[in-house]
Design a protein around this motif. Structure first.
Motif, mmCIF file in Angstrom:
data_model
loop_
_atom_site.group_PDB
_atom_site.id
_atom_site.type_symbol
_atom_site.label_atom_id
_atom_site.label_comp_id
_atom_site.label_asym_id
_atom_site.label_seq_id
_atom_site.Cartn_x
_atom_site.Cartn_y
_atom_site.Cartn_z
ATOM 1 N N ILE A 176 -11.029 1.328 -2.125
ATOM 2 C CA ILE A 176 -9.580 1.142 -2.244
ATOM 3 C C ILE A 176 -9.237 -0.336 -2.312
ATOM 4 O O ILE A 176 -8.460 -0.781 -3.163
ATOM 5 C CB ILE A 176 -8.856 1.816 -1.059
ATOM 6 N N ILE A 177 -9.833 -1.132 -1.424
ATOM 7 C CA ILE A 177 -9.528 -2.562 -1.383
ATOM 8 C C ILE A 177 -9.907 -3.246 -2.695
ATOM 9 O O ILE A 177 -9.196 -4.131 -3.180
ATOM 10 C CB ILE A 177 -10.249 -3.216 -0.193
ATOM 11 N N ASP A 178 -11.025 -2.826 -3.300
ATOM 12 C CA ASP A 178 -11.525 -3.466 -4.515
ATOM 13 C C ASP A 178 -11.055 -2.774 -5.791
ATOM 14 O O ASP A 178 -11.494 -3.137 -6.889
ATOM 15 C CB ASP A 178 -13.061 -3.487 -4.501
ATOM 16 N N LYS A 179 -10.187 -1.794 -5.678
ATOM 17 C CA LYS A 179 -9.764 -1.040 -6.862
ATOM 18 C C LYS A 179 -8.992 -1.936 -7.828
ATOM 19 O O LYS A 179 -8.008 -2.579 -7.434
ATOM 20 C CB LYS A 179 -8.898 0.155 -6.449
ATOM 21 N N PRO A 180 -9.400 -1.991 -9.085
ATOM 22 C CA PRO A 180 -8.733 -2.896 -10.028
ATOM 23 C C PRO A 180 -7.374 -2.393 -10.512
ATOM 24 O O PRO A 180 -6.545 -3.180 -10.974
ATOM 25 C CB PRO A 180 -9.734 -2.969 -11.196
ATOM 26 N N GLY A 181 -7.125 -1.101 -10.415
ATOM 27 C CA GLY A 181 -5.857 -0.544 -10.880
ATOM 28 C C GLY A 181 -4.929 -0.197 -9.729
ATOM 29 O O GLY A 181 -5.173 -0.528 -8.566
ATOM 30 N N SER A 182 -3.837 0.496 -10.056
ATOM 31 C CA SER A 182 -2.878 0.885 -9.028
ATOM 32 C C SER A 182 -3.460 1.995 -8.151
ATOM 33 O O SER A 182 -4.328 2.758 -8.574
ATOM 34 C CB SER A 182 -1.576 1.359 -9.673
ATOM 35 N N LEU A 183 -2.970 2.075 -6.915
ATOM 36 C CA LEU A 183 -3.465 3.055 -5.958
ATOM 37 C C LEU A 183 -2.768 4.395 -6.145
ATOM 38 O O LEU A 183 -1.596 4.466 -6.521
ATOM 39 C CB LEU A 183 -3.234 2.563 -4.530
ATOM 40 N N THR A 184 -3.500 5.467 -5.847
ATOM 41 C CA THR A 184 -2.874 6.783 -5.807
ATOM 42 C C THR A 184 -2.025 6.888 -4.541
ATOM 43 O O THR A 184 -2.100 6.040 -3.649
ATOM 44 C CB THR A 184 -3.936 7.891 -5.795
ATOM 45 N N GLN A 185 -1.246 7.953 -4.440
ATOM 46 C CA GLN A 185 -0.412 8.135 -3.252
ATOM 47 C C GLN A 185 -1.272 8.257 -1.995
ATOM 48 O O GLN A 185 -0.950 7.682 -0.948
ATOM 49 C CB GLN A 185 0.468 9.376 -3.410
ATOM 50 N N ASN A 186 -2.393 8.995 -2.086
ATOM 51 C CA ASN A 186 -3.280 9.143 -0.936
ATOM 52 C C ASN A 186 -3.920 7.813 -0.561
ATOM 53 O O ASN A 186 -4.056 7.488 0.626
ATOM 54 C CB ASN A 186 -4.364 10.183 -1.231
ATOM 55 N N GLU A 187 -4.333 7.046 -1.561
ATOM 56 C CA GLU A 187 -4.934 5.735 -1.285
ATOM 57 C C GLU A 187 -3.920 4.796 -0.667
ATOM 58 O O GLU A 187 -4.246 4.030 0.252
ATOM 59 C CB GLU A 187 -5.489 5.145 -2.589
ATOM 60 N N ARG A 188 -2.692 4.867 -1.130
ATOM 61 C CA ARG A 188 -1.645 4.018 -0.558
ATOM 62 C C ARG A 188 -1.374 4.409 0.894
ATOM 63 O O ARG A 188 -1.161 3.550 1.745
ATOM 64 C CB ARG A 188 -0.369 4.142 -1.395
ATOM 65 N N ASP A 198 -5.226 -7.896 10.293
ATOM 66 C CA ASP A 198 -5.793 -6.861 9.426
ATOM 67 C C ASP A 198 -6.969 -6.123 10.049
ATOM 68 O O ASP A 198 -7.729 -5.457 9.334
ATOM 69 C CB ASP A 198 -6.255 -7.483 8.100
ATOM 70 N N ILE A 199 -7.124 -6.183 11.364
ATOM 71 C CA ILE A 199 -8.296 -5.549 11.970
ATOM 72 C C ILE A 199 -8.333 -4.046 11.685
ATOM 73 O O ILE A 199 -9.397 -3.439 11.568
ATOM 74 C CB ILE A 199 -8.362 -5.842 13.489
ATOM 75 N N GLY A 200 -7.173 -3.432 11.528
ATOM 76 C CA GLY A 200 -7.113 -2.010 11.196
ATOM 77 C C GLY A 200 -7.649 -1.691 9.819
ATOM 78 O O GLY A 200 -7.905 -0.530 9.497
ATOM 79 N N LYS A 201 -7.839 -2.708 8.984
ATOM 80 C CA LYS A 201 -8.351 -2.477 7.619
ATOM 81 C C LYS A 201 -9.815 -2.085 7.613
ATOM 82 O O LYS A 201 -10.337 -1.683 6.567
ATOM 83 C CB LYS A 201 -8.158 -3.730 6.775
ATOM 84 N N LEU A 202 -10.486 -2.185 8.753
ATOM 85 C CA LEU A 202 -11.871 -1.730 8.799
ATOM 86 C C LEU A 202 -11.976 -0.245 8.460
ATOM 87 O O LEU A 202 -13.021 0.232 8.035
ATOM 88 C CB LEU A 202 -12.474 -2.003 10.188
ATOM 89 N N ARG A 203 -10.877 0.459 8.631
ATOM 90 C CA ARG A 203 -10.863 1.889 8.324
ATOM 91 C C ARG A 203 -10.745 2.161 6.820
ATOM 92 O O ARG A 203 -11.058 3.269 6.351
ATOM 93 C CB ARG A 203 -9.680 2.544 9.052
ATOM 94 N N VAL A 204 -10.286 1.179 6.067
ATOM 95 C CA VAL A 204 -9.984 1.377 4.647
ATOM 96 C C VAL A 204 -11.248 1.149 3.827
ATOM 97 O O VAL A 204 -11.905 0.116 3.955
ATOM 98 C CB VAL A 204 -8.872 0.424 4.185
ATOM 99 N N SER A 205 -11.575 2.090 2.970
ATOM 100 C CA SER A 205 -12.771 1.969 2.137
ATOM 101 C C SER A 205 -12.655 0.779 1.200
ATOM 102 O O SER A 205 -11.575 0.481 0.669
ATOM 103 C CB SER A 205 -12.971 3.245 1.319
ATOM 104 N N GLU A 206 -13.791 0.118 0.984
ATOM 105 C CA GLU A 206 -13.819 -0.973 0.007
ATOM 106 C C GLU A 206 -13.524 -0.466 -1.402
ATOM 107 O O GLU A 206 -13.115 -1.245 -2.278
ATOM 108 C CB GLU A 206 -15.160 -1.713 0.047
#
Length: 407
Positions: free
Chosen positions: A282-294, A272-280
């Motif tokens: 998105i990672i901590d979002k309690p609901g479903s992700l939008t298409q852009n977030e996905r 998961d080293i590439g996940k450093l690019r993903v904002s927390e």
């Protein structure tokens, strides 16, 4: 014990690229700090090992930062409350990693004022190296608004003047004087442009011989960056380490041994080293992700693959780690590979990743029961996404794997 040729320079540069992903909007901060610190050290005729230490510490100085919100504060002000937190975390990470432990002290103090450092029980050379990082780091903060534009050529005198006002307070006078001497030319600032920066780092690395690292040292490097990745969110705490343990045990159950087994564990640590690019966010979002977030989330495995190629270019580790979201029917990501292109080790890490994620609390659900997880994995087998033999092997000793996922 098998040794692997690892180009430490390229490895640290690649790991710096991973840390750059945290910036999202503003990358290569670590590389600019590294080049500036190295230039000042060489101007002061420091010993070669100290110059290299400043280069590598510069690239890794923010290894204690994995959250995008914290990274943004690094480029907003010279000082702020809580700045020392990421220094302490980074020093702790590095001190636990013998190949890089010699950098930990200067990382620990790289946001400490010079006037305070003089009162600290720290070796004077460590003081200077730590303060050099602080100086280069804050110079970069001041130049960020003008990066990649000709405005820097009219603005740099003001940056030099501002730094000079902080001599003896934030920064060591000898470091400020050296900076002022070498930075009073356009070339110093133009060298910060991305293509020149990367070229200069490659040229420096071309004169440094590859180093032989044993398996424990390789795992220590992997462990370091798994800690940085997993620190992005309380919901992913120790995820990579537990995936690595599950993957190792599964590989052993399939009769994989020796160097190949160790590589499976390393791939699990780094998947998961590439996940450093993903904002927390998105990672901590309690609901479903939008298409852009996905879409943002989906690219992490490609970033993992590309970063690890630079470190392990003669190993299957980049493939085994980067393919952990591929499926047997070819509808995964990022390459849409199918079963013909997925090694057993890829399939093992894919199962280990899903198993551990389901066993771990997440913002959108609580931890799942073992019975639920096994049923979920078997449904993914039925849909053609996961390997039936790997899931069956895990189910044979499900209680053990559940303990590994939760320990």
């Amino acid at each position: 014990m098998k040794l692997q040729h690892v180009d430490i320079h390229n490895a640290i540069t690649a790991l710096s690229c991973a840390l750059d992903l945290v910036g999202v909007d503003e990358v290569r901060h670590g590389k600019r700090v590294a080049i500036m610190a190295n230039s000042i050290a060489r101007h002061l005729n420091w010993p070669e090992l100290e110059c290299l230490s400043s280069l590598y510490a510069g690239m890794l100085h923010d290894c204690g930062v994995s959250r995008i919100h914290e990274h943004r504060r690094l480029t907003e002000t010279l000082e702020w409350v809580g700045a020392e937190d990421h220094c302490i975390r980074g020093a702790d990470y590095l001190s636990a990693c013998p190949p890089l432990a010699h950098l930990s002290a200067e990382i620990r103090y790289h946001h400490t004022r010079w006037e305070k450092l003089l009162e600290s029980p720290v070796d004077h050379r460590v003081r200077l190296r730590a303060n050099l990082l602080y100086l280069a780091d804050r110079i970069d903060m001041l130049q960020v608004p003008f990066l990649n534009s000709d405005r820097i050529l009219t603005e740099y005198p003001a940056i030099i003047a501002q730094i000079k006002t902080l001599s003896g307070v934030l920064f060591a006078p000898e470091l400020v004087d050296a900076f002022a001497e070498i930075a009073d030319v356009e070339a110093f600032w133009l060298a910060m442009e991305p293509e020149y920066l990367d070229e200069d780092l490659r040229n420096i690395g071309s004169h440094i011989p590859a180093t032989l690292l044993d398996i424990p040292a390789l795992k220590e490097l992997a462990w370091l960056f798994s800690r940085v990745v997993d620190a992005k969110s309380p919901y992913t705490d120790e995820h990579s380490q537990r995936v690595a343990q599950i993957a190792r045990q599964l590989a052993m159950d399939f009769g994989i041994k020796g160097y190949e087994l160790e590589q499976v564990e390393i791939a699990g640590l780094l998947h998961d080293i590439g996940k450093l690019r993903v904002s927390e966010d998105i990672i901590d979002k309690p609901g479903s992700l939008t298409q852009n977030e996905r879409s943002t989330m989906h690219r992490h495995s490609y970033d993992t693959f590309r970063i690890l190629q630079r470190v392990f270019n003669d190993s299957k580790i980049p493939v085994w780690a980067g393919f952990h979201h591929e499926t047997l029917i070819g509808d995964g990501y990022p390459f849409k590979n199918d079963n013909k292109e997925l090694d057993l080790e890829c399939r093992i890490i894919a199962v280990a990743d899903i198993f551990q994620a389901l066993a771990q609390d997440r913002p959108y659900r609580h931890t799942m029961s073992l019975e639920y997880i096994i049923n979920d994995l078997q449904s993914r087998v039925a849909s053609g996404h996961l390997d039936a033999k790997v899931v069956a092997k895990l189910a044979e000793n499900a209680e053990l794997y559940y303990r590994l996922a939760m320990a």
